[in-house]
Write an enzyme that holds these catalytic residues in place. Structure first.
Site, PDB file in Angstrom:
ATOM      1  N   TYR A 146       0.862  -1.186   0.000  1.00  0.00           N
ATOM      2  CA  TYR A 146       0.000   0.000   0.000  1.00  0.00           C
ATOM      3  C   TYR A 146       0.898   1.235   0.000  1.00  0.00           C
ATOM      4  O   TYR A 146       1.907   1.280   0.709  1.00  0.00           O
ATOM      5  CB  TYR A 146      -0.896   0.026   1.243  1.00  0.00           C
ATOM      6  CG  TYR A 146      -1.703   1.306   1.377  1.00  0.00           C
ATOM      7  CD1 TYR A 146      -2.978   1.403   0.835  1.00  0.00           C
ATOM      8  CD2 TYR A 146      -1.179   2.435   2.018  1.00  0.00           C
ATOM      9  CE1 TYR A 146      -3.717   2.573   0.926  1.00  0.00           C
ATOM     10  CE2 TYR A 146      -1.903   3.611   2.103  1.00  0.00           C
ATOM     11  CZ  TYR A 146      -3.168   3.670   1.569  1.00  0.00           C
ATOM     12  OH  TYR A 146      -3.887   4.835   1.655  1.00  0.00           O
ATOM     13  N   GLU A 193      -3.254   7.616  -4.144  1.00  0.00           N
ATOM     14  CA  GLU A 193      -3.265   6.329  -3.435  1.00  0.00           C
ATOM     15  C   GLU A 193      -3.072   5.192  -4.423  1.00  0.00           C
ATOM     16  O   GLU A 193      -3.779   5.108  -5.426  1.00  0.00           O
ATOM     17  CB  GLU A 193      -4.587   6.145  -2.686  1.00  0.00           C
ATOM     18  CG  GLU A 193      -4.638   4.849  -1.876  1.00  0.00           C
ATOM     19  CD  GLU A 193      -5.961   4.683  -1.149  1.00  0.00           C
ATOM     20  OE1 GLU A 193      -5.968   4.738   0.089  1.00  0.00           O
ATOM     21  OE2 GLU A 193      -6.996   4.499  -1.836  1.00  0.00           O
TER      22      GLU A 193
END
Length: 390
Positions: free
Chosen positions: A108, A196
């Site tokens: 992530y 993101e």
């Protein structure tokens, strides 16, 4: 302003960030043609402004052309409901088809402003592909945070701290540092409020690929980025919010039944609090602003009446630049044009308040006058209680 995944990847691709080979389709025919061109396995992904698409059936991996056909037919046109779409969900009008990637590990990675420290926060985790909030709550030690002072910018030690935190060494370490440096540049040069990557995939040969991408541009900076402003998808907005934007009105749709119109964001928050304290729920946030004219008031009032969930309206205006007589004129004109089928409570104070009250009184419309905000809230509360009883 949010970007679709395919738009975010196009933007990131300009900064040499590695994205899978893919193409967007708006029809079943195009989707099947692209799937055949890319070859299997192929990922078929719904393009809506919401996270959690995979869990809701909006992302499928097809290992054959038959599976690709089924995925395209199922996802395109479906109403996708996730935790971020609200109760009505969102209709999928576009899909992104991408060539499959041989994944060895998922990470992530995101960059966003940290207002508490006036810095840019880089967040990373070895638990890619997961709900990052869940990871932070259950295994916080797996979240790496690196703060960057925007005045001094990204430094080599920031890159090393994140790469080491993710357990990277050797060639993947070097490639990740280049990737993160490019991502930071994309954020700062395009005024992004969010970038993101979840998941960021590492392949068996040590390369990285952005399997998913989210980007949100600061709407206040769009005048500097005409190319990004042109990517705005009005189909992803609530129809009433899009309508309000055309007239320069600040409108946000909520889940209650009491429509409210005010002038000033602070007054809007106070009004919504008073509505809740009176036992009702606000149906919207509508700030017409300090310099609204009669036409803006009329359009705002029309938008409130257009919401089928609205059972009553509270107008709460403190007249300053927006005079009370201007407000009253706009309300009366809108009510006469559209028709008034709902109870309307009006509380106004300030510039030309007596003239405004006279306009309302002489209109012949069934408007409920309130002396102050407390009185207005009590009256709207009684109306909501009576409506709920029926």
């Amino acid at each position: 302003m949010k970007l679709h995944e395919y738009q975010a990847k196009e933007l990131f691709g300009r900064y040499d960030l590695p994205v899978p080979e893919g193409q967007v389709a708006e029809t079943e025919e195009d989707g099947l043609r692209i799937a055949e061109k890319l070859g299997c396995p192929v990922a078929v992904k719904a393009q809506v402004h919401a996270g959690g698409r995979g869990k809701a059936g909006g992302v499928r991996l097809a290992r054959s052309q038959e599976e690709a056909r089924e995925a395209v037919q199922t996802i395109l046109g479906m109403t996708l409901q996730t935790a971020q779409t609200g109760g009505q969900g969102k209709i999928v009008r576009k899909i992104l088809l991408e060539k499959g990637v041989d994944i060895e590990h998922e990470y992530y990675l995101s960059i966003l402003p940290d207002r508490a420290t006036a810095s840019l926060m880089i967040i990373g985790s070895t638990e890619g592909g997961m709900n990052i909030e869940e990871v932070a709550a259950t295994t916080p030690e797996k979240i790496i945070r690196v703060r960057v002072n925007p005045l001094t910018g990204l430094q080599p030690f920031h890159l090393r701290r994140m790469a080491f935190g993710l357990g990277l060494t050797g060639d993947p370490f070097k490639k990740f540092c280049v990737l993160l440096s490019n991502l930071y540049r994309a954020v700062t040069e395009n005024d992004l409020l969010l970038a993101e990557i979840n998941p960021l995939a590492r392949t068996s040969d040590g390369a990285f690929v952005l399997l998913d991408a989210k980007a949100e541009v600061d709407s206040s900076a769009l005048f500097r980025h005409k190319d990004l402003a042109a990517l705005h998808d009005s189909g992803e907005e609530d129809p009433l919010e899009a309508e309000a934007k055309k007239y320069g009105l600040n409108y946000i749709r909520l889940d209650g039944t009491i429509g409210n119109m005010v002038n000033g964001a602070g007054l809007a928050m106070a009004t919504m609090d008073m509505i809740k304290q009176a036992g009702a729920e606000p149906a919207n946030f509508l700030d017409v602003g300090g310099g609204a004219d009669a036409e803006m008031i009329e359009n705002g009032f029309r938008i409130l009446l257009s919401d089928p969930k609205v059972e009553a309206i509270l107008i709460n205006i403190f007249g300053g630049i927006l005079r009370c007589d201007v407000l009253a004129t706009g309300v009366v004109e809108a009510a006469r044009k559209i028709g008034l089928s709902l109870p309307v409570v009006v509380r106004m104070e300030g510039t030309n308040v007596e003239e405004g009250r006279k306009i309302l009184a002489d209109s012949g419309l069934d408007l409920i006058s309130a002396t102050d905000l407390q009185d207005a809230a009590e009256k709207i509360g009684k109306i909501a209680t009576a409506a709920a009883a029926h």
